[in-house]
Design a protein around this motif. Structure first.
Motif, PDB file in Angstrom:
ATOM      1  N   SER A 189     -16.976  -1.819  24.154  1.00 40.26           N
ATOM      2  CA  SER A 189     -15.897  -2.742  25.227  1.00 40.26           C
ATOM      3  C   SER A 189     -16.621  -2.117  26.652  1.00 40.26           C
ATOM      4  N   THR A 212     -21.952 -10.628  17.636  1.00 38.36           N
ATOM      5  CA  THR A 212     -21.117 -11.757  16.860  1.00 38.36           C
ATOM      6  C   THR A 212     -19.253 -12.079  17.038  1.00 38.36           C
ATOM      7  N   ASP A 213     -18.844 -13.001  17.223  1.00 40.53           N
ATOM      8  CA  ASP A 213     -17.179 -12.732  15.916  1.00 40.53           C
ATOM      9  C   ASP A 213     -17.401 -13.504  14.761  1.00 40.53           C
ATOM     10  N   GLN A 214     -18.814 -14.158  15.025  1.00 35.70           N
ATOM     11  CA  GLN A 214     -18.572 -14.371  13.122  1.00 35.70           C
ATOM     12  C   GLN A 214     -19.394 -13.315  12.506  1.00 35.70           C
ATOM     13  N   PRO A 216     -19.663  -9.708  13.528  1.00 34.75           N
ATOM     14  CA  PRO A 216     -19.244  -8.188  14.388  1.00 34.75           C
ATOM     15  C   PRO A 216     -19.724  -7.055  14.359  1.00 34.75           C
ATOM     16  N   THR A 250     -19.068  -8.689   7.562  1.00 32.59           N
ATOM     17  CA  THR A 250     -18.925 -10.572   7.117  1.00 32.59           C
ATOM     18  C   THR A 250     -20.131 -10.181   6.471  1.00 32.59           C
ATOM     19  N   ASN A 273     -22.311 -10.188  23.071  1.00 27.07           N
ATOM     20  CA  ASN A 273     -22.589 -10.485  21.189  1.00 27.07           C
ATOM     21  C   ASN A 273     -23.042 -11.475  21.100  1.00 27.07           C
ATOM     22  N   ASP A 302     -14.474  -0.452  18.998  1.00 33.30           N
ATOM     23  CA  ASP A 302     -14.544  -1.833  20.257  1.00 33.30           C
ATOM     24  C   ASP A 302     -14.764  -1.705  21.844  1.00 33.30           C
TER      25      ASP A 302
END
Length: 302
Positions: A189, A212-214, A216, A250, A273, A302
């Motif tokens: 952050s 990325t969000d997919q 992380p 992920t 990201n 984070d």
């Protein structure tokens, strides 16, 4: 189940050049992001500094912790705990932002038995030597007869369970100790990376690239597993790649490989990201990180 026998031994088989190339390919998060570790690369030396105080054992245990286990195990009968290991018997870190003890350990002999429960039987073996590193590991709890450590590998791949940083127990008699002072602290952050030594904070990055969000970047505590220069991956511009003991939250693997290792590395595109989980940094940051001893603790927030 392991069979008692004098000494802890793991048969290490020298890989052919073809096998090394196959294993090296398994390191990649993607062809332009996570390259193979080079078997010929020189490992970063371990650092010996004044240790921080040991973690106090849980009140539910005796002051000395778990009782000693003096049984002898045949390491060759135990699954190796390496970056490629998926071992359901291992436990994930239940205190991902907890403190370290300032201590690292390495197997004293060819391997050391790894226990999920010090009152049970070993579930694997940590190798003293392995081409992709992960042999020097940080201690997160120290008792009279046992140490709890962070380990390479996973309990499960993301599609089947929890892929977070794994831990295990080693017997004090089976390991060699070293002290270590630096801790790498990453704040996604705040976009900062600090190396903290004896309370002194050295800011080595005030921007970097992350997942990325997919895909992380995994958060929590982990450790530096290996540092290597891989010239064939031109995006690094000849700078080292610093591999961590934790893998993608992920991705089961990538590009046909069975691992999805997180790492610090140089990249021309290194803000925001944008990655598959790796931390992309500039020249000064990767140079500083590559100088740190193997087993150096890393905390990603984070």
């Amino acid at each position: 189940m392991a069979h008692p026998r004098r000494g802890v031994r793991v048969a290490l088989i020298a890989a052919s050049a073809v096998v090394v190339a196959v294993l090296a390919a398994a390191w990649m998060l993607r062809p332009a992001e996570q390259p193979a570790a080079s078997p010929s690369s020189t490992a970063t030396p371990r650092q010996t500094l004044t240790p921080t105080p040991s973690v106090t054992p849980s009140p539910t245990r005796t002051p000395a912790g778990y009782a000693a286990n003096t049984a002898e195990y045949e390491g060759a009968t135990l699954p190796a705990i390496t970056v490629f290991a998926v071992n359901p018997a291992l436990e994930v870190d239940d205190d991902p932002y907890g403190a370290f003890t300032g201590t690292v350990v390495t197997p004293r002999e060819e391997s050391a038995p790894v226990f999920a429960d010090p009152e049970g039987e070993p579930v694997g073996a940590l190798l003293r030597e392995y081409v992709h590193g992960g042999n020097t590991v940080p201690v997160i709890e120290r008792q009279t007869h046992w140490v709890r450590v962070l380990l390479p590998g996973r309990k499960a791949v993301p599609s089947k369970g929890d892929p977070s940083q794994v831990t295990g127990w080693l017997r004090v008699a089976d390991v060699e100790f070293g002290t270590i002072d630096p801790v790498v602290e990453v704040s996604i952050s705040k976009r900062t990376i600090d190396i903290v030594r004896s309370g002194d904070r050295d800011r080595i990055a005030d921007d970097f690239g992350w997942g990325t969000d997919q895909t992380p970047t995994p958060v929590g505590r982990t450790f530096i597993m290996k540092a290597a220069v891989v010239p064939q991956y031109s995006y690094t511009r000849g700078h080292p790649i610093v591999y961590l003991g934790v893998q993608s939250p992920t991705l089961d693997g990538f590009g046909g490989a069975s691992v999805a290792v997180t790492a610090f590395h140089y990249h021309d595109a290194r803000s925001g990201n944008i990655s598959n989980g790796c931390l992309r940094v500039d020249v000064d940051a990767i140079t500083a990180l590559a100088k740190l001893p193997l087993g150096t603790p890393v905390i990603i927030r984070d």
